[in-house]
Motif scaffolding. Structure first.
Motif, PDB file in Angstrom:
ATOM      1  N   GLU A 172       0.798  -1.200   0.201  1.00  7.42           N
ATOM      2  CA  GLU A 172       0.085  -0.004  -0.064  1.00  7.42           C
ATOM      3  C   GLU A 172       0.740   1.281  -0.130  1.00  7.42           C
ATOM      4  O   GLU A 172       2.064   1.068   0.719  1.00  7.42           O
ATOM      5  CB  GLU A 172      -0.865   0.154   1.208  1.00  7.42           C
ATOM      6  N   GLY A 173       0.387   2.075  -0.904  1.00  6.91           N
ATOM      7  CA  GLY A 173       1.254   3.514  -0.798  1.00  6.91           C
ATOM      8  C   GLY A 173       0.904   4.342  -2.121  1.00  6.91           C
ATOM      9  O   GLY A 173       0.169   4.100  -2.727  1.00  6.91           O
ATOM     10  N   LEU A 174       1.504   5.553  -2.231  1.00  7.65           N
ATOM     11  CA  LEU A 174       1.425   6.273  -2.984  1.00  7.65           C
ATOM     12  C   LEU A 174       2.490   6.119  -4.010  1.00  7.65           C
ATOM     13  O   LEU A 174       3.718   6.074  -3.976  1.00  7.65           O
ATOM     14  CB  LEU A 174       1.784   7.843  -2.361  1.00  7.65           C
ATOM     15  N   TYR A 175       1.894   5.892  -5.324  1.00  8.85           N
ATOM     16  CA  TYR A 175       2.651   5.221  -6.587  1.00  8.85           C
ATOM     17  C   TYR A 175       2.755   6.558  -7.487  1.00  8.85           C
ATOM     18  O   TYR A 175       1.799   7.232  -7.692  1.00  8.85           O
ATOM     19  CB  TYR A 175       2.310   4.089  -7.119  1.00  8.85           C
ATOM     20  N   LYS A 176       3.974   6.724  -8.134  1.00  7.49           N
ATOM     21  CA  LYS A 176       3.970   7.434  -9.568  1.00  7.49           C
ATOM     22  C   LYS A 176       4.970   6.920 -10.417  1.00  7.49           C
ATOM     23  O   LYS A 176       5.836   5.975 -10.124  1.00  7.49           O
ATOM     24  CB  LYS A 176       4.433   8.897  -9.078  1.00  7.49           C
ATOM     25  N   CYS A 177       4.993   7.468 -11.850  1.00  7.02           N
ATOM     26  CA  CYS A 177       6.142   7.011 -12.343  1.00  7.02           C
ATOM     27  C   CYS A 177       6.474   8.007 -13.371  1.00  7.02           C
ATOM     28  O   CYS A 177       6.109   9.396 -13.246  1.00  7.02           O
ATOM     29  CB  CYS A 177       5.283   6.090 -13.615  1.00  7.02           C
ATOM     30  N   ASP A 178       7.719   7.997 -14.130  1.00  6.33           N
ATOM     31  CA  ASP A 178       8.329   9.166 -14.715  1.00  6.33           C
ATOM     32  C   ASP A 178       9.045   8.637 -16.112  1.00  6.33           C
ATOM     33  O   ASP A 178       9.422   7.193 -16.270  1.00  6.33           O
ATOM     34  CB  ASP A 178       9.401   9.281 -13.897  1.00  6.33           C
ATOM     35  N   ILE A 179       8.673   8.884 -17.135  1.00  8.78           N
ATOM     36  CA  ILE A 179       9.178   8.717 -18.409  1.00  8.78           C
ATOM     37  C   ILE A 179      10.071   9.742 -18.984  1.00  8.78           C
ATOM     38  O   ILE A 179       9.491  10.888 -18.964  1.00  8.78           O
ATOM     39  CB  ILE A 179       8.116   8.366 -19.864  1.00  8.78           C
ATOM     40  N   SER A 180      11.329   9.602 -19.246  1.00 11.48           N
ATOM     41  CA  SER A 180      12.197  10.589 -19.444  1.00 11.48           C
ATOM     42  C   SER A 180      12.191  11.131 -20.837  1.00 11.48           C
ATOM     43  O   SER A 180      11.607  10.459 -21.540  1.00 11.48           O
ATOM     44  CB  SER A 180      13.765   9.983 -19.259  1.00 11.48           C
ATOM     45  N   GLY A 181      12.127  12.562 -20.842  1.00 10.39           N
ATOM     46  CA  GLY A 181      11.788  13.449 -21.972  1.00 10.39           C
ATOM     47  C   GLY A 181      10.228  13.638 -22.087  1.00 10.39           C
ATOM     48  O   GLY A 181       9.969  14.462 -22.809  1.00 10.39           O
ATOM     49  N   HIS A 182       9.687  12.980 -21.202  1.00 12.49           N
ATOM     50  CA  HIS A 182       8.024  13.113 -21.392  1.00 12.49           C
ATOM     51  C   HIS A 182       7.426  13.813 -20.019  1.00 12.49           C
ATOM     52  O   HIS A 182       6.451  14.579 -20.110  1.00 12.49           O
ATOM     53  CB  HIS A 182       7.224  12.192 -21.731  1.00 12.49           C
ATOM     54  N   GLY A 183       8.098  13.311 -18.738  1.00 11.17           N
ATOM     55  CA  GLY A 183       7.707  13.955 -17.552  1.00 11.17           C
ATOM     56  C   GLY A 183       6.989  12.875 -16.840  1.00 11.17           C
ATOM     57  O   GLY A 183       7.245  11.635 -16.724  1.00 11.17           O
ATOM     58  N   GLU A 184       6.544  13.364 -15.442  1.00 16.21           N
ATOM     59  CA  GLU A 184       6.212  12.500 -14.343  1.00 16.21           C
ATOM     60  C   GLU A 184       4.805  12.483 -14.205  1.00 16.21           C
ATOM     61  O   GLU A 184       3.972  13.317 -14.666  1.00 16.21           O
ATOM     62  CB  GLU A 184       6.756  13.146 -12.968  1.00 16.21           C
ATOM     63  N   SER A 185       4.060  11.418 -13.979  1.00 18.77           N
ATOM     64  CA  SER A 185       2.661  11.310 -13.611  1.00 18.77           C
ATOM     65  C   SER A 185       2.291  11.832 -12.286  1.00 18.77           C
ATOM     66  O   SER A 185       3.134  12.222 -11.632  1.00 18.77           O
ATOM     67  CB  SER A 185       2.354   9.794 -13.689  1.00 18.77           C
ATOM     68  N   PRO A 186       0.960  12.178 -12.094  1.00 14.61           N
ATOM     69  CA  PRO A 186       0.641  12.421 -10.820  1.00 14.61           C
ATOM     70  C   PRO A 186       0.814  11.126  -9.873  1.00 14.61           C
ATOM     71  O   PRO A 186       0.915  10.110 -10.328  1.00 14.61           O
ATOM     72  CB  PRO A 186      -1.005  12.720 -10.883  1.00 14.61           C
ATOM     73  N   SER A 187       0.588  11.353  -8.762  1.00 11.21           N
ATOM     74  CA  SER A 187       0.891  10.289  -7.442  1.00 11.21           C
ATOM     75  C   SER A 187      -0.692   9.929  -7.421  1.00 11.21           C
ATOM     76  O   SER A 187      -1.670  10.639  -7.092  1.00 11.21           O
ATOM     77  CB  SER A 187       1.234  10.722  -6.218  1.00 11.21           C
ATOM     78  N   SER A 188      -0.697   8.394  -7.120  1.00 12.84           N
ATOM     79  CA  SER A 188      -2.004   7.944  -6.707  1.00 12.84           C
ATOM     80  C   SER A 188      -2.074   6.704  -5.687  1.00 12.84           C
ATOM     81  O   SER A 188      -0.834   6.112  -5.683  1.00 12.84           O
ATOM     82  CB  SER A 188      -2.576   7.031  -8.052  1.00 12.84           C
ATOM     83  N   TRP A 189      -2.873   6.746  -4.647  1.00 13.92           N
ATOM     84  CA  TRP A 189      -2.786   5.839  -3.704  1.00 13.92           C
ATOM     85  C   TRP A 189      -3.510   4.472  -4.058  1.00 13.92           C
ATOM     86  O   TRP A 189      -4.481   4.356  -4.830  1.00 13.92           O
ATOM     87  CB  TRP A 189      -3.858   6.341  -2.648  1.00 13.92           C
TER      88      TRP A 189
END
Ligand SMILES: *[C@@H]1O[C@H](CO)[C@@H](O)[C@H](O)[C@H]1NC(C)=O
Ligand SMILES: *[C@@H]1O[C@H](CO)[C@@H](O)[C@H](O)[C@H]1NC(C)=O
Length: 262
Positions: A172-189
């Motif tokens: 359980e936790g707050l997840y996010k991802c990142d694609i280099s050159g495109h940016g970061e996603s928001p965080s989701s629980w």
């Protein structure tokens, strides 16, 4: 003294009964809790009792308890359509009856950027596998992505897909991802719910109300156990006191006798 143990289960039972008669489930057309801006979403209150008057409500950063059809969205029957969803419409959505009973809650996060993390909109069951997909708005979703949990890097996936196998409560936790050159996603629980080991196998269908009977039996059983325990303690006290009294009498007599001799 006996009021405590007998009133509490009764209150619990009443809340249980009112819960089983007035219940709604919020379902969402989106399989993921993160959306790109301008997406179309339908939210539905699937109700047991339509006379309870369920309404879809939401809390966002700018509104509290806003009602569908009256401030946001378009009401069609028991569904609420949101066209061209805006990042400001990120928030928690739920169904509420006139009496104040509430359904499950759903978090929706709308990204104004170009990357989202596709993660389950509903809580995941302990032991299941969960696949997270890091997706860009324009390019095909097979770019290398980095994943983070609670701000800590947890891995890189060449295709943007990451599977967490046999999830447990510790996932359980707050997840996010990142694609280099495109940016970061928001965080989701991501919420993990306990799998109840006592549930019968899917082949044997238990009759409706079976769980209620089980709960009743447990309540009656525990109340009886408490009463028996109290009776046992009282009984033991009575049995133990008598010898104590006798000993005191004896020592008193001895004391008197010794006093006489002195
Ligand atoms: C919505 O906001 C109100 C007011 O801040 C709060 O009392 C309520 O608990 C919130 N509901 C949810 C589901 O977060
Ligand atoms: C919604 O998000 C908040 C944090 O932003 C979290 O505490 C809560 O558990 C989430 N609710 C659901 C149903 O996922």
């Amino acid at each position: 003294m006996m009021e405590g143990p007998s009133v509490l289960p009764l209150l619990f039972l009443i809340s249980l009964l009112t819960h089983t008669t007035k219940q709604a489930h919020l379902s969402v057309s989106s399989k993921t809790s993160q959306l790109f801006a301008d997406a179309f979403v339908t939210l539905s209150c699937e109700e047991d009792d339509s006379s309870a008057g369920w309404t879809l409500r939401r809390n966002t950063s700018t509104e509290t308890r806003a009602e569908c059809g009256n401030g946001f969205g378009k009401l069609t029957g028991s569904s609420c359509d949101i066209s061209y969803i805006d990042p400001l419409e990120s928030g928690v959505y739920w169904c509420e009856s006139r009496e104040g009973a509430i359904s499950n809650m759903v978090n929706l996060t709308v990204s104004g950027g170009s990357v989202i993390l596709q993660c389950p909109v509903l809580p995941v069951m302990e032991g299941d596998d969960v696949t997270l997909l890091c997706q860009t708005k324009t390019t095909p979703s097979n770019l290398t992505a980095a994943f983070y949990k609670d701000g800590i890097f947890i891995g890189k996936a060449a295709t943007g897909h990451m599977t967490i196998q046999h999830v447990s409560r510790s996932d359980e936790g707050l997840y996010k991802c990142d694609i280099s050159g495109h940016g970061e996603s928001p965080s989701s629980w991501i919420t993990v719910t306990e799998r109840h080991t006592t549930t019968p196998p899917p082949t044997s269908t238990s009759p409706p109300g079976f769980n209620l009977i089980l709960v009743l039996l447990v309540i009656i059983g525990s109340v009886t156990a408490v009463i028996l325990l109290v009776l046992l303690v009282l009984l033991l006290r009575c049995v133990c006191r008598k010898p104590e009294v006798r000993i005191r009498l004896q020592t008193y007599r001895q004391f008197k006798i010794t006093n006489i001799f002195v």
